[in-house]
Design a protein around this motif. Structure first.
Motif, PDB file in Angstrom:
ATOM      1  N   GLY A 198      -4.726   7.373  -9.474  1.00 60.64           N
ATOM      2  CA  GLY A 198      -5.411   7.349  -8.186  1.00 60.64           C
ATOM      3  C   GLY A 198      -5.444   8.721  -7.542  1.00 60.64           C
ATOM      4  O   GLY A 198      -4.856   9.686  -8.041  1.00 60.64           O
ATOM      5  N   CYS A 199      -6.132   8.785  -6.377  1.00 58.72           N
ATOM      6  CA  CYS A 199      -6.292  10.070  -5.687  1.00 58.72           C
ATOM      7  C   CYS A 199      -4.991  10.529  -5.046  1.00 58.72           C
ATOM      8  O   CYS A 199      -4.791  11.712  -4.798  1.00 58.72           O
ATOM      9  N   GLY A 200      -4.106   9.559  -4.753  1.00 58.33           N
ATOM     10  CA  GLY A 200      -2.829   9.914  -4.139  1.00 58.33           C
ATOM     11  C   GLY A 200      -2.910  10.095  -2.637  1.00 58.33           C
ATOM     12  O   GLY A 200      -1.908  10.414  -1.997  1.00 58.33           O
ATOM     13  N   ARG A 201      -4.072   9.879  -2.046  1.00 59.79           N
ATOM     14  CA  ARG A 201      -4.214  10.124  -0.611  1.00 59.79           C
ATOM     15  C   ARG A 201      -4.654   8.886   0.167  1.00 59.79           C
ATOM     16  O   ARG A 201      -4.567   8.866   1.386  1.00 59.79           O
ATOM     17  N   CYS A 202      -5.131   7.845  -0.516  1.00 57.58           N
ATOM     18  CA  CYS A 202      -5.701   6.708   0.218  1.00 57.58           C
ATOM     19  C   CYS A 202      -4.652   5.599   0.402  1.00 57.58           C
ATOM     20  O   CYS A 202      -3.550   5.650  -0.154  1.00 57.58           O
ATOM     21  N   CYS A 205      -3.543   3.915  -2.899  1.00 59.18           N
ATOM     22  CA  CYS A 205      -2.569   4.704  -3.657  1.00 59.18           C
ATOM     23  C   CYS A 205      -1.193   4.656  -2.996  1.00 59.18           C
ATOM     24  O   CYS A 205      -0.165   4.679  -3.681  1.00 59.18           O
ATOM     25  N   CYS A 213      -7.678   2.389  -6.875  1.00 59.67           N
ATOM     26  CA  CYS A 213      -8.128   3.455  -5.979  1.00 59.67           C
ATOM     27  C   CYS A 213      -9.620   3.690  -6.194  1.00 59.67           C
ATOM     28  O   CYS A 213     -10.085   3.776  -7.330  1.00 59.67           O
TER      29      CYS A 213
END
Ligand SMILES: [Zn+2]
Ligand SMILES: [Zn+2]
Length: 450
Positions: A198-202, A205, A213
């Motif tokens: 995943g993006c790691g920011r949403c 995640c 994600c």
């Protein structure tokens, strides 16, 4: 081996009641790379590149494929042979790292490159350039799955025709180059890869649900994967713990199965499979059989596998299913099950899954459909029987870790599911064999010749 599924859940073993799967209910999506939303070529990452000597979408002349060799393998400890075909032994870590440096000087490694709709061919490709935070993994084994077949046929919306990609998302190997802090991963570490990143920011995640994600990328699907001598793991995957050290004693080809197994663990967590449950698995392919094995691990009282093909039913019986039958027999019977898992990617299987659920039964749509998932379902069945209907795609890092811990207990059965071992040149034949139902589950050993 009859009775092979009859394994008690070990105390302290993998649990199936965690929080990781919350919010997945009603998601009609599946396994990594399952159709989610169409993406045009313009949105593909930069790793997409034309096959040398071809134009995107044009004809690619593919070489003849070597016959597959069923039992090519590395040494008994699970290490693949070295570049010269010798099994790895003492001092292997510096040797492997030095080999990676030589490959970098040579700037080329062997990979099975897929042009969706056209086929797969083995060629030399540039060794992936590493950026800060990345690691390079020497691939020990990469299993082949139905998603690879879907991509190769040009039917996967995230890898459209005209793109070329190194597939392979079920990967285990050895770290040979690290651009990340050395205290996290070191050269020589034996690792498995969790492919969906995943993006790691949403918010998704933040719950560890990387596969869901909206900006998820996947090794072997939207990024180059493990059907190659080496695979680059990007920094964001490293940061999010998607490079998982292997427990001692697990061979690479077995460790590569942690990826599909982790998807199955998540599915049974969502439908809360537990002691005393009667479980029906629709579809006796590799994923169906893994679902049957995990259902038994969860304590199911009865496991039934339904598949139209006699050889798949035979495999189900060998792996310890209490009963196997043709799906048509289900409609003629009054049988109803506490848990029904539809692993066959067909609208009829999904409709049948709802019909076969008992009062307060739980239905899991494990496989997604090629076209938008519109299925005729009697929703009164859901209403008046108080059914729970869920789906899932991919896994979390936690499910992957649980799968690694479960693997040793399933070793005899996994040996029956893993039917073919090939080198890179054998991938095309294996994909064809899957179409013909001659191959149940195959593993590619990139350092072997087919
Ligand atoms: Zn897969
Ligand atoms: Zn995200």
């Amino acid at each position: 081996m009859p009775g092979g599924l009859r394994v008690r859940r070990a105390a302290g073993g993998p649990g199936h009641r965690g929080d990781a799967g919350r919010g997945l209910r009603g998601t009609g999506d599946v396994h990594p790379g399952h159709p989610r939303r169409p993406r045009g070529a313009a949105h593909l990452p930069q790793l997409a590149r034309p096959v040398p000597g071809s134009v995107p979408g044009g004809d690619v002349a593919l070489p003849p494929v070597c016959a597959r060799r069923p039992h090519a393998r590395g040494d008994g400890a699970g290490r693949p042979p070295g570049p010269g075909g010798r099994p790895g032994g003492g001092g292997v870590r510096p040797v492997r790292a030095a080999a990676a440096r030589r490959a970098r000087r040579r700037r080329a490694v062997r990979a099975a490159v897929c042009a969706p709709g056209l086929g797969v061919r083995v060629e030399e490709v540039p060794l992936p350039a590493l950026e800060p935070g990345d690691v390079l993994v020497r691939v020990g084994a990469a299993c082949v799955c139905a998603t690879d077949r879907k991509i190769a046929r040009g039917e996967h919306p995230r890898v459209p025709r005209g793109v070329v990609r190194v597939l392979g998302h079920e990967v285990a190997g050895e770290v040979v180059e690290v651009r990340a802090p050395e205290d996290e991963l070191q050269v020589g570490d034996r690792v498995g890869l969790v492919p969906n990143v995943g993006c790691g920011r949403c918010a998704v995640c933040a719950r560890g649900l990387d596969a869901l994600c909206p900006r998820a990328e996947a090794l072997g699907i939207t990024m180059d994967g493990g059907f190659a001598e080496y695979v680059r793991v990007p920094a964001r995957a490293v940061r999010r713990g998607h490079v998982v050290p292997l427990p001692e004693g697990i061979p690479f080809e077995e460790a590569a199965l942690a990826e599909p197994l982790s998807c199955v663990l998540q599915a049974h967590e969502l439908v809360r499979t537990g002691p005393g449950d009667r479980v029906l698995v629709l579809g006796g392919g590799a994923m169906g059989l893994l679902n049957a094995l995990v259902a038994r691990q969860c304590g199911a009282a009865e496991v039934v596998v339904a598949d139209p093909h006699p050889d798949r039913r035979a495999a189900g019986r060998e792996l310890g299913a209490d009963r196997t039958l043709h799906p048509e027999e289900l409609d003629a019977s009054e049988d109803a099950f506490d848990v029904v898992v539809a692993t066959a990617a067909s609208p009829s299987a999904q409709g049948q899954a709802v019909r076969c659920a008992a009062v307060r039964g739980r239905v899991h749509l494990f496989a997604g459909l090629l076209s938008p998932g519109v299925v005729s379902v009697d929703t009164n069945r859901i209403h008046y029987r108080q059914l729970l209907v869920t789906g899932s795609t991919g896994q979390t890092v936690e499910h992957y870790r649980r799968a690694l811990r479960m693997l040793p207990r399933l070793r005899p059965q996994l040996g029956r599911i893993l039917t073919d071992r090939v080198g890179l040149e054998g991938l095309e034949a294996v994909l064809h064999g899957m179409e013909q139902r001659q191959v149940l589950k195959a593993v590619v050993l990139p350092w072997e010749s087919s």
